[in-house]
Design a protein around this motif. Sequence first.
Motif, PDB file in Angstrom:
ATOM      1  N   THR A 284     -71.730  82.182 -16.361  1.00 32.03           N
ATOM      2  CA  THR A 284     -71.970  83.284 -15.423  1.00 32.03           C
ATOM      3  C   THR A 284     -72.678  84.444 -16.121  1.00 32.03           C
ATOM      4  O   THR A 284     -73.589  85.074 -15.564  1.00 32.03           O
ATOM      5  N   GLU A 285     -72.270  84.737 -17.363  1.00 36.49           N
ATOM      6  CA  GLU A 285     -72.954  85.775 -18.141  1.00 36.49           C
ATOM      7  C   GLU A 285     -74.429  85.438 -18.319  1.00 36.49           C
ATOM      8  O   GLU A 285     -75.317  86.294 -18.140  1.00 36.49           O
ATOM      9  N   GLY A 286     -74.724  84.180 -18.636  1.00 34.84           N
ATOM     10  CA  GLY A 286     -76.114  83.770 -18.799  1.00 34.84           C
ATOM     11  C   GLY A 286     -76.889  83.813 -17.500  1.00 34.84           C
ATOM     12  O   GLY A 286     -78.078  84.153 -17.479  1.00 34.84           O
ATOM     13  N   TYR A 287     -76.207  83.510 -16.401  1.00 37.32           N
ATOM     14  CA  TYR A 287     -76.854  83.509 -15.091  1.00 37.32           C
ATOM     15  C   TYR A 287     -77.337  84.912 -14.727  1.00 37.32           C
ATOM     16  O   TYR A 287     -78.465  85.097 -14.253  1.00 37.32           O
TER      17      TYR A 287
ATOM     18  N   VAL B 215     -75.465  83.778 -26.248  1.00 40.04           N
ATOM     19  CA  VAL B 215     -74.202  83.918 -26.991  1.00 40.04           C
ATOM     20  C   VAL B 215     -74.342  83.138 -28.290  1.00 40.04           C
ATOM     21  O   VAL B 215     -75.064  82.148 -28.373  1.00 40.04           O
ATOM     22  N   GLY B 216     -73.637  83.579 -29.297  1.00 36.23           N
ATOM     23  CA  GLY B 216     -73.577  82.837 -30.549  1.00 36.23           C
ATOM     24  C   GLY B 216     -74.881  82.683 -31.293  1.00 36.23           C
ATOM     25  O   GLY B 216     -75.132  81.665 -31.903  1.00 36.23           O
ATOM     26  N   SER B 217     -75.733  83.706 -31.280  1.00 40.26           N
ATOM     27  CA  SER B 217     -77.058  83.552 -31.876  1.00 40.26           C
ATOM     28  C   SER B 217     -77.194  84.218 -33.242  1.00 40.26           C
ATOM     29  O   SER B 217     -78.289  84.279 -33.783  1.00 40.26           O
ATOM     30  N   LYS B 218     -76.099  84.729 -33.804  1.00 40.12           N
ATOM     31  CA  LYS B 218     -76.206  85.499 -35.043  1.00 40.12           C
ATOM     32  C   LYS B 218     -75.981  84.670 -36.303  1.00 40.12           C
ATOM     33  O   LYS B 218     -76.059  85.182 -37.406  1.00 40.12           O
TER      34      LYS B 218
ATOM     35  N   VAL C 206     -84.819  80.949 -18.660  1.00 40.09           N
ATOM     36  CA  VAL C 206     -84.184  79.801 -19.303  1.00 40.09           C
ATOM     37  C   VAL C 206     -83.541  80.290 -20.587  1.00 40.09           C
ATOM     38  O   VAL C 206     -84.203  80.927 -21.417  1.00 40.09           O
ATOM     39  N   LEU C 207     -82.265  80.013 -20.746  1.00 41.80           N
ATOM     40  CA  LEU C 207     -81.495  80.462 -21.900  1.00 41.80           C
ATOM     41  C   LEU C 207     -80.765  79.263 -22.504  1.00 41.80           C
ATOM     42  O   LEU C 207     -80.815  78.152 -21.969  1.00 41.80           O
ATOM     43  N   LYS C 208     -80.094  79.504 -23.621  1.00 41.75           N
ATOM     44  CA  LYS C 208     -79.285  78.431 -24.193  1.00 41.75           C
ATOM     45  C   LYS C 208     -77.984  79.008 -24.740  1.00 41.75           C
ATOM     46  O   LYS C 208     -77.875  80.204 -25.036  1.00 41.75           O
ATOM     47  N   PHE C 209     -76.988  78.124 -24.824  1.00 43.58           N
ATOM     48  CA  PHE C 209     -75.701  78.514 -25.392  1.00 43.58           C
ATOM     49  C   PHE C 209     -75.157  77.334 -26.197  1.00 43.58           C
ATOM     50  O   PHE C 209     -75.481  76.178 -25.912  1.00 43.58           O
ATOM     51  N   PRO C 210     -74.341  77.615 -27.204  1.00 50.08           N
ATOM     52  CA  PRO C 210     -73.880  76.542 -28.071  1.00 50.08           C
ATOM     53  C   PRO C 210     -72.632  75.847 -27.536  1.00 50.08           C
ATOM     54  O   PRO C 210     -71.750  76.477 -26.949  1.00 50.08           O
ATOM     55  N   THR C 211     -72.575  74.528 -27.731  1.00 49.03           N
ATOM     56  CA  THR C 211     -71.346  73.775 -27.582  1.00 49.03           C
ATOM     57  C   THR C 211     -71.040  73.166 -28.952  1.00 49.03           C
ATOM     58  O   THR C 211     -71.737  73.455 -29.928  1.00 49.03           O
ATOM     59  N   LEU C 212     -70.025  72.345 -29.036  1.00 52.38           N
ATOM     60  CA  LEU C 212     -69.556  71.922 -30.354  1.00 52.38           C
ATOM     61  C   LEU C 212     -70.626  71.255 -31.209  1.00 52.38           C
ATOM     62  O   LEU C 212     -70.659  71.442 -32.428  1.00 52.38           O
ATOM     63  N   PHE C 213     -71.507  70.476 -30.596  1.00 51.97           N
ATOM     64  CA  PHE C 213     -72.440  69.697 -31.404  1.00 51.97           C
ATOM     65  C   PHE C 213     -73.902  69.863 -31.024  1.00 51.97           C
ATOM     66  O   PHE C 213     -74.751  69.122 -31.507  1.00 51.97           O
ATOM     67  N   ARG C 214     -74.193  70.811 -30.139  1.00 49.23           N
ATOM     68  CA  ARG C 214     -75.592  70.981 -29.744  1.00 49.23           C
ATOM     69  C   ARG C 214     -75.760  72.282 -28.983  1.00 49.23           C
ATOM     70  O   ARG C 214     -74.787  72.937 -28.623  1.00 49.23           O
ATOM     71  N   TRP C 215     -77.005  72.624 -28.718  1.00 44.26           N
ATOM     72  CA  TRP C 215     -77.346  73.717 -27.814  1.00 44.26           C
ATOM     73  C   TRP C 215     -77.518  73.137 -26.409  1.00 44.26           C
ATOM     74  O   TRP C 215     -78.161  72.109 -26.234  1.00 44.26           O
ATOM     75  N   ASN C 216     -76.942  73.795 -25.414  1.00 49.55           N
ATOM     76  CA  ASN C 216     -77.171  73.442 -24.018  1.00 49.55           C
ATOM     77  C   ASN C 216     -78.123  74.458 -23.405  1.00 49.55           C
ATOM     78  O   ASN C 216     -78.004  75.659 -23.652  1.00 49.55           O
TER      79      ASN C 216
END
Length: 509
Positions: free
Chosen positions: A61-64, A37-40, A71-81
């Motif tokens: 759940t979408e990433g799961y 998510v949020g990769s554009k 292994v994937l990543k998604f953004p939070t306010l100040f970093r990638w998780n």
Amino acid sequence: MSTSDSRTFLLYGLGVAAVVYGSYLSQGRKDSIPAFVGSKGIISSYAAALHVLRHATEVVTEGYYKDRDGVLKFPTLFRWNFLANGRKRVLEIASAPEHILSFNEGAADGLQSDWTMGPEITKNPYHAVAIRGSLTRNLGRCFPQVRDEIFHAFDDVLGLDGKDWKLIQVLPTTMQVVARTSNRLFVGLPLCRDPEYLQLNIDYTVTIFTRGQMIGLMPNFLKPILAPLFSTRKSSLRHALKFLGPLIDERLEKENEYGNDWPGRPNDLISWLLDLAEGEERTTPALALRVLATNMAAIHTSSTTLTAALYDLAVHPEHILPMREEAERVIAAEGWTKAALGNMHKIDSFLRESQRLRGAGAVALTRKVVAKDGFTFSDGTTIPYGAFLSVAGNAVHYDPKNYDNPDEFDGFRFSRIREEHKGVATAEEGEVFNKHMVSTAQNHLVFGHGRHACPGRFFAATELKAMLAHMLINYDIKAEEEGVRPPDMCFAMLRMPDPKGKIWIRKRE
């Protein structure tokens, strides 16, 4: 700090976050892990990060399901998780040593404990050793005290007269009962029944989670300025010393004079902490802080678990009679003992099922990569130094590959399996078959898994089973509105039962 001031600081922090977010995204591009998510670009990623604040469970759940073994990543306010999927990766994370994947740093980030509790809690969590060791070893010996406090606490807190139904707000009630019961072992009588002392610990527990979430919304470079304005660490400790100061002072004097084997030495948390504390930790303020920290963990875990279980029981009343019959039969045969609780398979199963559906947040096993070379999975996938790595929590528990009819609440799901195998250990994909409430597994992550599984889960399970058995034997309960369960509250990665939810309760004949 006033509510308006708090909102101003939060809005300021979010505004700064928007300005600096591009640099965090740039750091995220240094690894080869795909974002789901949020990769554009900066705008879409920041919008996705804001979306995560309210819909983390859906996002994870979408990433799961996007890559069940990847292994994937998604953004939070100040970093990638970073999100690792699949049983094999769960085992690799759970077994990784602290100097490579830090559980303590991961937990500190979730609670912002350096600011809310103090950095010493993260750097030297020896209170967890006391819980894992001394408390667990003494559960059988101390259980009569636990039982006695449960009996009196429910009677005092519920305040039921006659046989009339009473509508109660569940979470505040369970927090009072859990605080009293836990502190019977932590500090003993009479302090465990002091209303002001109990309220201090309850307020401290709530504050750690609420203020920790607020501080987590701040960029790191602003935390030294803003976090102290939100933290109640110093004022909470000063308040705690009013109650704990004289008690700990007396203990320290006796320890210094007689050592740790003096006649009449209480078998409680303070003694267990003194067995481990060294140097600066052998001071009254330092020990009082550990008592507060232990209370925070005990009160939060057990009160939210019991609250969720009571919501589930009220909307699934078909479970009441079988569990009540089990409790009465076992108590009649064995009395109120810790060993007797081990034979309450239906009650154990009901609590585990409630935890499966309600006990996990969006992510579990959160770790910080502290090895300079990063953390590398067995397939060569590397998570960079400084990153935060987790596995899916809630999604694993709802996966049809892990559980039959996973969306259905089946309170006796696990007791049936145990009965079918009649206690005989069997193999399931190379794992020892075990379905007790305290058991952890790659598909049951409420208490974590591996070397850092929750150290207090044996105490939590003991008091929760005793509390539920006590309620089943002595009270009737029903939903406030028939068939309606109060909705869970979710924010960012935090999930908990509705703090304002209510149920009806009355004394049994």
